[in-house]
Design an enzyme around this catalytic site. Structure first.
Site: not given
Ligand code: ADP
Ligand code: MG
Length: 710
Positions: A163-164, A168, A212, A215-216, A438, A440
């Site tokens: 994540s981050g 994306t 993030n 974050s998605s 991603g 996490e």
């Protein structure tokens, strides 16, 4: 990992370091087999007697001349410290964020805008060979485009990372690349529309987390369609695993989905007066994380952008207002106050302002709503009992409803974007871009992180397969000198999760028990895995958590809420009330088989496949059987994917007849479920099943079947 057993004086190795992760160390005395210590000197001159395990001596450092290479596969020794060192040297010394590892591009998030993404750079990469230019995300996009055009073959780009990491943003760049290099002269602005799908899905599916700001909270697979002259003629996207719990709960310093804050920031505008909104601080569902603003983000300005983007996609005022009404209704629902009446019961005041606005916005019967948020109907074979709910149960029911409405709304928006991205013209080929959440790990990790990390294990496995196994075989075939390395095989952790009697199966089983409890399930996990599976641990200080050693890290999960989230059900009577709504969209969300809107999670519906899904390669299709499937078989397959409570409701005789009818009418070999003429959308909240999910929903060639859980 493969470590050379020869450690002579002067050899440079990497030893683990708490601060730096790895430190370079030169061996100062020849090492003999059996020695327990390695005498080394660190780069700062410190002499060290480093204790070693003779079976796993420290990894060797590459000669400096190799370091800084733009392809990691050029390194003599390819192991973790070598990879990290090479990436660091490139990034720190030369500001280079991209490096290849064979056909894979490794990217480091620079966290600041670099001047390497302009149109001029796109044109510089266009038509070039991957090896002739500096590694770049545009080079990967170009390679996919070129391969597609040269071989008439569909391509996919998979973006992965924690994540981050920048997934994306990278996915967006690939799409911008395609939009730029394949620009047509058409006035339909197809390319702009395809790009416009990103800000919209980000407004409704992205949120601030502690990792993030954007974050998605869902996975997205976008297929960009090209015609015979390789110009974009549309796109189609599929989403996975939206984090529904965020709608009703956010941890400290996190936010709900951006769109809620955009709407609240615009609440004062006269056109939104009827939504009776105010600042995000006033709503439980938006203020829980403590801070409703993100530094450097102007929610109000972003609302204007969101509206513009909707309009660009042809989703005009009425559509937008319907969406905003739904969102406002959710916020009001979250503010409905539920009072405890003794220990066993709860009630909602008939004066509750927020409940009446919720019902007004969605055109619902308010008295019924108030009653059924606090009561439950239990149907047994002999009688129907109405049971009061405790305050906590009622609050749960309210939150479950809010989550359900949001996830329907999300699916609806995605569906409408997809419709807006269908243009006349025949798809010749496509390029798929997968941007998935991603890996996490937070302070408290729950069912959502578990699903996300499970999905990442599966992606990691694909990655290992491609990077290490296949490449290694290739090198060996061609007799290219190559140090064999043991790649990290994460099959054991995948087995722990998904194999028979694994974590998921035990969870699904517990969900089927009438008195199933999170704690009981956890106890079963302890019994089955503690001291038996090295990848599973019970934390010393906790009886409510378990630890999994994932490929990326150890993660401690709290068992609370796993059962409820896995079941994911809204009480039947509440669904009935929403079905009766006179607000068409709302009623439609809760129909058993919504007529024109799909795909909804937790419903089955049948619709014709769009041409965009047609695969030119017949072999890629998944066949379930070569003869028409009869009711028991259809029921059997569907049964294994459907929670027991919902089964009767979903798989009706008319549904089965329809399936049979469609299969009987086929001229070519019938293929259940995935089929280019008839696509059966079957999305289930859980999968207690021995069948491979991809047989049902996604072409197996995409290897995405595992993502359909939740
Ligand atoms: P992920 O999708 O992997 O969770 P994002 O793509 O949302 O991560 O990236 C997180 C943030 O990092 C972005 O909002 C952006 O600020 C920054 N970022 C990511 N990639 C780049 C890049 N190539 N250049 C500059 N900043 C970037
Ligand atoms: Mg993302």
């Amino acid at each position: 990992m493969h470590f050379s057993p020869i450690k002579r004086k002067g050899t440079v190795v990497w030893i683990p370091d708490n601060e730096e992760v790895w430190q370079s160390a030169e061996i100062t005395k020849n090492y003999k087999a059996g020695d327990r210590f390695l005498l080394v000197q660190l780069e700062d001159g410190t002499e060290l007697s480093y204790p070693v395990d003779p079976a796993a001596l420290p990894p060797l450092r590459n000669p400096d001349i190799l370091v800084g290479e733009n392809d990691l596969t050029a390194l003599s020794y390819l192991h973790e410290p070598a990879v990290l060192h090479n990436l660091k040297i490139r990034f720190v010394e030369s500001k280079l964020i991209y490096t290849y590892s064979g056909i894979i591009l490794v990217a480091i998030n620079p966290y600041k805008q670099l001047p390497i993404y302009g149109d001029a750079i796109i044109h510089a990469y266009s038509g070039q060979n991957m090896g002739d230019m500096d590694p770049h995300i545009f080079a990967v996009a170009e390679e996919a485009y070129k391969q597609m055009a040269r071989n008439n073959k569909n391509q996919s780009i998979i973006v992965s990372g924690e994540s981050g990491a920048g997934k994306t943003v990278s996915a967006r760049y690939t799409m911008r690349y395609f939009a730029t290099v394949s620009k047509s002269s058409s006035k339909a602005h197809v390319e702009d529309k395809v790009l416009a799908s990103n800000p919209i899905t980000e407004a409704v599916g992205n949120a601030k987390t502690t990792r993030n700001d954007n974050s998605s909270r869902f996975g997205k697979y976008t297929e960009i369609s090209f015609d015979r002259s390789y110009q974009i003629i549309g796109a189609n996207m599929r989403t996975y695993l939206l984090e529904k719990s965020r709608v009703v709960f956010q941890s400290e310093n996190e936010r709900n989905y951006h769109i809620f804050y955009q709407l609240c920031a615009s609440a004062m505008q006269p056109e939104y007066a009827h939504l009776k909104l105010g600042s995000a601080e006033e709503f439980n569902y938006t203020r829980m994380g403590g801070s409703t603003v993100i530094e450097g983000v102007d929610d109000r300005a972003n609302m204007v952008e969101t509206q513009k983007t909707f309009a660009l996609l042809g989703l005009k005022g009425d559509f937008q207002m319907d969406v905003f009404k739904m969102l406002a209704a959710i916020l009001h629902l979250g503010n409905v106050e539920i009072a405890a009446v003794g220990d066993e019961r709860s009630s909602i005041s008939s004066e509750d302002k927020h409940l009446s606005i919720f019902c007004e916005l969605l055109d619902l019967n308010c008295d019924k709503m108030a009653r059924w948020l606090c009561h439950r109907k239990i149907v047994t074979t002999s009688e129907t009992v109405i049971k009061p709910m405790t305050r906590a149960q009622a609050a749960n029911a309210r939150d479950a409803l809010a989550k359900k409405i949001y996830s329907h709304l999300f699916d609806f928006i995605v569906e409408r974007i997809n419709q807006a991205l269908q243009f006349p013209g025949k798809q010749h080929t496509f390029i798929g871009v997968l941007d998935i959440y991603g890996f996490e790990t937070f302070d408290v990790n729950s069912f959502e992180q578990f699903c996300i990390n499970y999905a990442n294990e599966k992606l990691q496995q694909q990655f290992n397969l491609h990077v290490f196994k296949l490449e290694q075989e290739e090198y060996m075939k061609e007799d290219i000198p190559w140090t064999l390395i043991d790649f990290y095989d994460n099959q054991p952790v995948i087995d722990l999760i998904e194999a028979k009697m694994g974590i998921l199966e035990l969870l699904d089983e517990e969900c089927l028990l009438p008195h199933g409890k999170d704690e009981n399930w956890l106890q079963k996990l302890y019994n089955n895995f503690v001291n038996k599976n090295a990848l599973f641990e019970k934390p010393r200080m906790s009886n409510t958590s378990f630890i999994i050693q994932h490929f990326a890290d150890k993660v401690e999960y709290k068992c609370e809420g796993f059962l409820e989230k896995n079941r994911d059900t809204v009480h039947e009577v509440l669904v009935e009330i929403l079905k009766e709504s006179k607000f068409h969209l709302c009623a439609n969300f809760f129909q058993d088989s919504p007529v024109s809107i799909s795909p909804f999670s937790s419903t089955i519906n049948i619709k014709s496949a769009r041409p965009a899904l047609k695969s030119p390669n017949k072999q890629l299709r998944t066949t379930v059987g070569s003869k028409v499937l009869h009711k028991p078989q259809i029921v059997k397959i569907l049964n294994s994917y459907t929670p027991i409570d919902d089964f009767e409701k979903r798989v009706t005789p008319s549904f089965v007849r329809k399936v049979q009818g469609m299969l009987n009418n086929r001229e070519d070999v019938p293929q259940l479920m995935l089929d280019t003429k008839h696509l059966f959308q079957v999305t289930f909240p859980f999968t207690p099943s021995p069948h491979a999910l991809e047989l049902i929903q996604v072409p197996s060639s995409f290897k995405l079947g595992f993502l359909t859980r939740v």
